[in-house]
Design a protein around this motif. Structure first.
Motif, PDB file in Angstrom:
ATOM      1  N   GLU A 189     102.870 -11.866  33.471  1.00 35.65           N
ATOM      2  CA  GLU A 189     102.657 -11.953  34.907  1.00 35.65           C
ATOM      3  C   GLU A 189     101.652 -13.059  35.166  1.00 35.65           C
ATOM      4  N   LEU A 200     106.906 -12.779  37.486  1.00 32.50           N
ATOM      5  CA  LEU A 200     106.894 -11.333  37.682  1.00 32.50           C
ATOM      6  C   LEU A 200     106.914 -10.600  36.350  1.00 32.50           C
ATOM      7  N   ASP A 201     107.633 -11.156  35.384  1.00 34.87           N
ATOM      8  CA  ASP A 201     107.687 -10.639  34.016  1.00 34.87           C
ATOM      9  C   ASP A 201     108.314 -11.736  33.162  1.00 34.87           C
ATOM     10  N   GLU A 229     105.473 -17.811  40.822  1.00 39.25           N
ATOM     11  CA  GLU A 229     104.877 -16.551  40.375  1.00 39.25           C
ATOM     12  C   GLU A 229     105.771 -15.947  39.298  1.00 39.25           C
ATOM     13  N   ARG A 275     111.769 -12.879  35.149  1.00 42.53           N
ATOM     14  CA  ARG A 275     111.904 -13.042  36.597  1.00 42.53           C
ATOM     15  C   ARG A 275     110.725 -13.836  37.144  1.00 42.53           C
ATOM     16  N   MET A 276     111.034 -14.712  38.103  1.00 39.54           N
ATOM     17  CA  MET A 276     109.989 -15.511  38.731  1.00 39.54           C
ATOM     18  C   MET A 276     110.347 -15.785  40.182  1.00 39.54           C
ATOM     19  N   VAL A 277     109.344 -16.093  40.968  1.00 42.14           N
ATOM     20  CA  VAL A 277     109.531 -16.411  42.381  1.00 42.14           C
ATOM     21  C   VAL A 277     108.974 -17.804  42.624  1.00 42.14           C
ATOM     22  N   ARG A 329     111.187 -19.236  49.823  1.00 43.98           N
ATOM     23  CA  ARG A 329     111.056 -18.309  48.686  1.00 43.98           C
ATOM     24  C   ARG A 329     112.396 -18.208  47.956  1.00 43.98           C
ATOM     25  N   ASP A 346     116.161 -14.758  38.380  1.00 44.98           N
ATOM     26  CA  ASP A 346     116.229 -13.661  37.422  1.00 44.98           C
ATOM     27  C   ASP A 346     117.056 -14.143  36.241  1.00 44.98           C
ATOM     28  N   THR A 349     113.957 -16.336  44.380  1.00 42.20           N
ATOM     29  CA  THR A 349     113.724 -15.464  43.230  1.00 42.20           C
ATOM     30  C   THR A 349     114.733 -15.815  42.139  1.00 42.20           C
TER      31      THR A 349
END
Length: 135
Positions: free
Chosen positions: A23, A48-49, A46, A52-54, A81, A85, A83
């Motif tokens: 993260e 997320l894990d 960002e 996955r990212m944004v 934005r 995956d 996302t």
């Protein structure tokens, strides 16, 4: 700072990343994704894990660069934005140990499904074309 993950390249001015959870965030990132040829930039990315990212304030395209300094893509996708995956792109390696969080960025990294499929096709071609070398 540059992060290489499974053939994808992320670079930016500053990186804050928790290695145990993957993260964190990149400021002013540029990215290149192996599987679909997407590349671009964002104001911030960002994580997320591990898959996955944004992207925030993003501009991306799949148009190939021509190498000239004034190159502009034929099309450019812009969004506040986006996302991403990537879990589905590494399904074979992720299925082998679903609970594992993979962070390695070296020769032991996960192979994307496209590479696995390419190896299967190469093996099929080698079997089909065996002994036809001189034809």
């Amino acid at each position: 700072m540059t992060v290489y993950r499974s053939g994808n390249v992320f670079s930016g001015q500053a990186l804050d990343l928790q290695l145990d959870t993957y993260e964190g965030f990149f400021t002013q990132p540029k990215l290149q994704l192996l599987r679909n040829g997407m590349h671009g930039q964002a104001q911030e990315m960002e994580f997320l894990d591990s898959a996955r990212m944004v992207l925030k304030k993003a501009e991306v395209t799949t148009c190939k660069r021509d190498g000239t300094p004034d190159w502009m893509p034929d099309w450019l996708f812009k969004a506040d934005r986006v996302t991403l995956d990537l879990r589905s792109h590494f399904s074979e390696f992720r299925a082998a140990q679903p609970a594992r969080i993979h962070l390695a960025a070296h020769s032991h990294h996960f192979w994307p499904d496209a590479a696995c499929e390419a190896h299967r096709r190469a093996l099929a071609d080698a079997a089909r074309l065996a002994d036809n070398k001189w034809e």
